[in-house]
Design a protein around this motif. Structure first.
Motif, PDB file in Angstrom:
ATOM      1  N   ILE A 125       0.831  -1.205   0.000  1.00 22.58           N
ATOM      2  CA  ILE A 125       0.000   0.000   0.000  1.00 22.58           C
ATOM      3  C   ILE A 125       0.867   1.257   0.000  1.00 22.58           C
ATOM      4  CG2 ILE A 125      -1.505   1.401   1.485  1.00 22.58           C
ATOM      5  CD1 ILE A 125      -2.953  -1.254   2.194  1.00 22.58           C
ATOM      6  N   PHE A 126       1.895   1.283   0.836  1.00 20.84           N
ATOM      7  CA  PHE A 126       2.782   2.453   0.876  1.00 20.84           C
ATOM      8  C   PHE A 126       3.648   2.532  -0.379  1.00 20.84           C
ATOM      9  CE2 PHE A 126       1.845   2.350   5.440  1.00 20.84           C
ATOM     10  CZ  PHE A 126       1.599   3.704   5.659  1.00 20.84           C
ATOM     11  N   PRO A 133      -3.678   4.668  -6.308  1.00 19.89           N
ATOM     12  CA  PRO A 133      -4.468   4.665  -5.069  1.00 19.89           C
ATOM     13  C   PRO A 133      -5.558   3.602  -5.029  1.00 19.89           C
ATOM     14  CG  PRO A 133      -4.878   6.653  -6.381  1.00 19.89           C
ATOM     15  CD  PRO A 133      -3.713   5.981  -6.997  1.00 19.89           C
ATOM     16  N   TRP A 134      -5.972   3.102  -6.174  1.00 18.87           N
ATOM     17  CA  TRP A 134      -7.037   2.096  -6.209  1.00 18.87           C
ATOM     18  C   TRP A 134      -6.609   0.779  -5.565  1.00 18.87           C
ATOM     19  CZ3 TRP A 134      -6.104  -2.535  -8.541  1.00 18.87           C
ATOM     20  CH2 TRP A 134      -5.021  -2.611  -9.419  1.00 18.87           C
ATOM     21  N   GLY A 174       7.177   0.209   8.554  1.00 14.31           N
ATOM     22  CA  GLY A 174       8.582   0.457   8.882  1.00 14.31           C
ATOM     23  C   GLY A 174       9.527  -0.063   7.822  1.00 14.31           C
ATOM     24  N   THR A 175       9.240  -1.243   7.281  1.00 15.12           N
ATOM     25  CA  THR A 175      10.092  -1.806   6.235  1.00 15.12           C
ATOM     26  C   THR A 175      10.060  -0.947   4.985  1.00 15.12           C
ATOM     27  OG1 THR A 175       9.626  -4.031   7.079  1.00 15.12           O
ATOM     28  CG2 THR A 175      10.617  -3.877   4.894  1.00 15.12           C
ATOM     29  N   GLU A 196      10.060   8.376  -6.972  1.00 12.64           N
ATOM     30  CA  GLU A 196       9.038   9.278  -6.448  1.00 12.64           C
ATOM     31  C   GLU A 196       8.625   8.883  -5.044  1.00 12.64           C
ATOM     32  OE1 GLU A 196       5.840   9.084  -9.187  1.00 12.64           O
ATOM     33  OE2 GLU A 196       7.019   9.828 -10.882  1.00 12.64           O
ATOM     34  N   LEU A 197       8.826   7.612  -4.682  1.00 15.29           N
ATOM     35  CA  LEU A 197       8.501   7.167  -3.341  1.00 15.29           C
ATOM     36  C   LEU A 197       9.423   7.832  -2.347  1.00 15.29           C
ATOM     37  CD1 LEU A 197       8.133   3.398  -4.200  1.00 15.29           C
ATOM     38  CD2 LEU A 197       6.253   4.979  -3.784  1.00 15.29           C
TER      39      LEU A 197
END
Length: 197
Positions: A125-126, A133-134, A174-175, A196-197
């Motif tokens: 998810i992160f 976002p879906w 955390g990972t 971008e993350l």
């Protein structure tokens, strides 16, 4: 503590027997079977390696580390310290109890199924949620359905699931942040989309 355990038992019976139906009896043991999701895991492996190449290798390794941390913490550290018996051990002679899968020999608290799948779900998810976002709701529902199934089939109490969910979610979060800061941004080219993350 007594009131909490009483609530735990009540919710367990509500799910394990109160929600009992033929459809769930077939579906939920299938959902919590580890072999059911091998095609999904293979898809993820192929997706990251094909689309992100070298960075995809780091993603796969980080995801494997995430699951390994979750499983080690839940199965080998917490469970062996708390030593809570599974409901299928405590209630094996009870009339109002449904056991739909083999009970298992390990302890109950926390649920490693819940911890591992929520760790994986939150990591993904992160990782993917900002650009896609879906994926957030399907990934959450995937982990939730597997965790819920653990209660329904009779191998975990609700508190085991809640603890596993919290543990796995924290490890997944955390990972991801450790991966993003130490691998994605510092060691690989910035022109890759995952930067971008």
């Amino acid at each position: 503590m007594t009131e909490l355990l009483h609530w735990d038992a009540q919710v367990f019976h509500l799910i394990n027997t109160g929600c009992s139906n033929t459809f769930f009896d077939y579906l939920l043991p299938f959902l919590r079977n580890k072999y059911t999701w091998f095609p999904f895991y293979l898809f993820l492996l192929s997706f990251f390696l094909i689309n992100y190449r070298k960075k995809g290798v780091y993603i796969v390794l980080a995801l494997a580390l995430c699951i390994g941390l979750s499983d080690t913490t839940s199965s080998h550290l917490v469970k062996k310290s708390v030593k809570r018996l599974r409901p299928c051990k405590v209630l094996e002679q009870a009339d109002d109890f449904n056991l739909l899968v083999p009970c298992g020999s390990g302890y109950s608290f926390p649920s490693s199924h819940a911890a591992n799948h929520f760790a994986m779900a939150f990591f993904l998810i992160f990782l993917l949620g900002k650009k896609h976002p879906w994926v957030k709701i399907p990934l959450f529902l995937w982990a939730f359905s597997i965790a819920f199934a653990q209660i329904y089939v009779g191998v975990h109490f609700p508190i085991d699931i809640l603890a596993g969910t919290v543990l796995g979610s924290v490890i997944g979060w955390g990972t991801f942040y450790a991966f993003r800061n130490q691998v994605c941004l510092n060691h690989l080219p910035e022109n890759n989309s995952l930067a971008e993350l």
